[in-house]
Write an enzyme that holds these catalytic residues in place. Structure first.
Site, PDB file in Angstrom:
ATOM      1  N   ASN A 160       0.794  -1.226   0.000  1.00 22.03           N
ATOM      2  CA  ASN A 160       0.000   0.000   0.000  1.00 22.03           C
ATOM      3  C   ASN A 160       0.831   1.282   0.000  1.00 22.03           C
ATOM      4  OD1 ASN A 160      -2.412   1.812   0.864  1.00 22.03           O
ATOM      5  ND2 ASN A 160      -0.972   2.002   2.571  1.00 22.03           N
ATOM      6  N   SER A 171      -3.688   2.047  -9.161  1.00 23.02           N
ATOM      7  CA  SER A 171      -4.281   3.374  -9.229  1.00 23.02           C
ATOM      8  C   SER A 171      -5.099   3.508 -10.509  1.00 23.02           C
ATOM      9  CB  SER A 171      -3.192   4.454  -9.212  1.00 23.02           C
ATOM     10  OG  SER A 171      -3.730   5.740  -9.491  1.00 23.02           O
ATOM     11  N   TYR A 197       4.293   8.129 -11.691  1.00 20.80           N
ATOM     12  CA  TYR A 197       3.320   7.456 -10.833  1.00 20.80           C
ATOM     13  C   TYR A 197       2.430   6.543 -11.672  1.00 20.80           C
ATOM     14  CZ  TYR A 197      -0.169   6.899  -7.126  1.00 20.80           C
ATOM     15  OH  TYR A 197      -1.023   6.376  -6.171  1.00 20.80           O
ATOM     16  N   ALA A 198       1.922   7.062 -12.790  1.00 20.01           N
ATOM     17  CA  ALA A 198       1.075   6.262 -13.669  1.00 20.01           C
ATOM     18  C   ALA A 198       1.843   5.063 -14.215  1.00 20.01           C
ATOM     19  CB  ALA A 198       0.555   7.128 -14.814  1.00 20.01           C
ATOM     20  N   ALA A 199       3.081   5.283 -14.612  1.00 21.09           N
ATOM     21  CA  ALA A 199       3.884   4.202 -15.174  1.00 21.09           C
ATOM     22  C   ALA A 199       4.155   3.116 -14.138  1.00 21.09           C
ATOM     23  CB  ALA A 199       5.207   4.759 -15.706  1.00 21.09           C
ATOM     24  N   LYS A 217       2.381   2.411 -11.462  1.00 21.58           N
ATOM     25  CA  LYS A 217       1.144   1.712 -11.107  1.00 21.58           C
ATOM     26  C   LYS A 217       0.679   0.783 -12.222  1.00 21.58           C
ATOM     27  CE  LYS A 217       0.592   3.314  -6.954  1.00 21.58           C
ATOM     28  NZ  LYS A 217       0.651   2.416  -5.777  1.00 21.58           N
TER      29      LYS A 217
END
Length: 251
Positions: free
Chosen positions: A87, A143, A157-159, A161
């Site tokens: 988490n 995410s 962050y997107a990559a 996740k």
């Protein structure tokens, strides 16, 4: 419907909003929570609240050797870890006009924290669970950004996740016959300190307007789903990613 009586659950980033709500929910259902964060001070209030039902563990997840030690230390507490909840997270910006060296430092930090550290813990968990008759459960926090993309300063962050989603699916496909089930949970905007920059500069109301419910998720909304997955009642949903975004992005 679900019970976690006697289960031992390792929750990284338990000092934060989703992590602390998850720990409380696990304990309320009978589990022992192994609560982790980067400092003891981040865990002190929660550890005091949960008392003997929790054990605090400290590690810097960007130090991958410390991640391996975290798993070893967690296993020793009760002699087993039944559920791993990856988490822990952070949300530093990486502006496109920043010097390349600074931009890459944020990428390195984000990939270490959000992808490599969960990968190390998953690696240890898969190896441990494969040798047990009862197997084990892995729950990785992904995410909405993994599917929808993210704001301009948060490519990293997107990559990361998206990598978490792919990793979770691979674990589920390859190790299910060894007793390992794996799930990803993909929140959208959740009302926690992780989103404080958006909250303070744009406003929660804007995030709420993007949802089909007209409101943003609270940490407990995510914790309830994590606890259900930890119960073992969703065995044949292994490999699934569960969206928790109020229909702000529907796949």
């Amino acid at each position: 419907m679900s019970s976690l009586e006697g289960r031992v659950v390792l929750i990284t980033g338990a000092g934060g909003g989703i992590g602390s709500a998850t720990a409380r929910t696990m304990v309320a259902q009978g589990a022992h929570a192994l609560i982790h964060d980067i400092t003891g001070s981040a865990l002190d209030p929660l550890a005091k609240e949960l008392g003997d039902s929790a054990t605090a563990l400290v590690a810097d997840l960007t130090d991958l050797a410390a991640v391996k030690k975290l798993w070893d230390d967690a296993w020793v507490v009760k002699g087993h870890v039944d559920v791993l909840v990856n988490n822990a997270g952070a949300y530093p910006p990486a502006p496109l006009d920043a010097p390349l060296e600074e931009w890459l430092k944020v990428w390195d930090f984000s990939l270490d924290l959000h992808l490599k550290a969960p990968a190390v813990l998953c690696r240890e968990a898969v190896a441990a669970y494969a040798g047990l008759d009862r197997g084990g459960i892995i729950i990785n926090l992904a995410s909405r950004a993994a599917f929808r993309g993210e704001d301009p300063e948060y490519w990293h962050y997107a990559a990361a996740k998206a990598g978490v989603v792919a990793m979770t699916r691979t674990i589920a496909r390859q190790y299910g016959r060894n007793g390992v089930t794996a799930f990803a949970v993909a929140p959208g905007y959740v009302d926690t300190d992780l989103n404080e920059h958006f909250r303070d500069t744009v406003g929660v109301e804007v995030a709420a307007e993007q949802t089909g419910l007209g409101e943003v998720a609270q940490p407990q909304d995510v914790a309830n789903i994590i606890a259900f997955l930890a119960s073992g009642l969703a065995k044949h949903a292994t490999g699934t990613t569960i969206d928790v975004n109020g229909a702000s992005y529907v796949r």
